[in-house]
Scaffold this active site. Sequence first.
Site, short mmCIF file in Angstrom:
data_model
loop_
_atom_site.label_atom_id
_atom_site.label_comp_id
_atom_site.label_asym_id
_atom_site.label_seq_id
_atom_site.Cartn_x
_atom_site.Cartn_y
_atom_site.Cartn_z
N HIS A 121 2.60 -11.33 14.42
CA HIS A 121 3.67 -11.87 15.26
C HIS A 121 3.43 -13.32 15.65
CE1 HIS A 121 7.32 -11.47 17.31
NE2 HIS A 121 7.07 -10.44 18.10
N THR A 147 0.85 -1.19 0.00
CA THR A 147 0.00 0.00 0.00
C THR A 147 0.89 1.24 0.00
OG1 THR A 147 -1.77 1.17 1.18
CG2 THR A 147 -0.18 0.00 2.53
#
Length: 406
Positions: free
Chosen positions: A377, A325
């Site tokens: 994560h 993006t």
Amino acid sequence: MAEIRVPELAESITEGTIAKWLKQPGENVDKGEFIVELETDKVNVEVISEEAGVLSELLAAEGDTVEVGQVIAIVGEGSGAPAQQAPQATPAPAQKEETPAPAAAATEETSSSDRTIASPAARKLAREKGINLADVSPVDPMGRVRAQDVSAHNNAPAPKAPAAPAAKAEAKDDGRITRQKMTRRRQTIAKRLLEVRQSTAMLTTFNEIDMSKMMELRSRKKDQFFEQNDVRLGFMSFFTKAVVAALKKYPYVNSEIDGDEILLKNYFDIGIAVSTDGGLVVPNVVDADRKSFAEIEASIGELAKKARDNKLTMADMTGGSFTITNGGVFGSLLSTPILNGTQVGILGMHTIQKRPVAIGDNIEIRPMMYVALSYDHRVIDGKDSVGFLKMVKELLENPEDLLLGS
């Protein structure tokens, strides 16, 4: 006489919204002619008439929600009346009550769980918890329910009743607030972004790129590139190439979680975020690892045009493995992009800004860009996330390596 029905839209889409009637009652309709535009969660779809004739009746108004298979208009035989008669033929709300919606809804409710697209792990967990899969909100952009969606639904607190709806109704309308209904796509975007924040362990790492060599190479090669390929050389092809190379070295950034399993993707469909009037959409450059710089630039240009013209198809939006993006086109200096659906990584580009940089023992003014990698994560550790972003930086600061590599 022929009925115009809402067609099958996609495996995970069961309803849409009437965005715009392209024909009005009394107008002639040719076989194969578009008569209505439907807005769905992901794309806009134009519906055609299977028969020639006259559009005699509309059974749904613009803004109405309609289900797949529902009759929304009638095309009769004969020749058309003047188009100005159309406003008088706009259906009254009472007509909607004639449609046997409650019965259809009841029938659908009994089999909704069976028709819900879900992974085997999700179905098993839902059975164990006694959860109806139709009640679960998936993170997957294609609507596929996964085990983590079921867990999130089971752990979600029960919704509280609105505090004081009566007080809202009594509030005086003094013209200072305009209430506007969200479009279907904006509702979907809001829902999915919130779900991603709530169902992932999202973290962002940052770096900065010296754009000097890339800008010099682009300036030197852009005219020749355009003459040979009939497409302009931009920065997105460089970033896409660098991302693909880094994904090959750090495969867990190109994966997703399904229950207690990690799905490592052996393909490189890179999503490119495109801003449109209706909201942000992310079509995919399919098999970006097999495309040349020119093919990537052409694909991005074509997808961006289709997005802004509301011409994207479900195929354009399906199967992405990683997203890029670019907030820099709006002047953003730094941001933390939000993950796209079930993907575990997204790269954020930003505006190029001249800044003083230490080069050896000297201070020089260089065109610099901050870049951000947001990642899940649960799958990606700090070592891989930092290594991935560092590799992207090094490749873009030495763009000749990308050209040789391609």
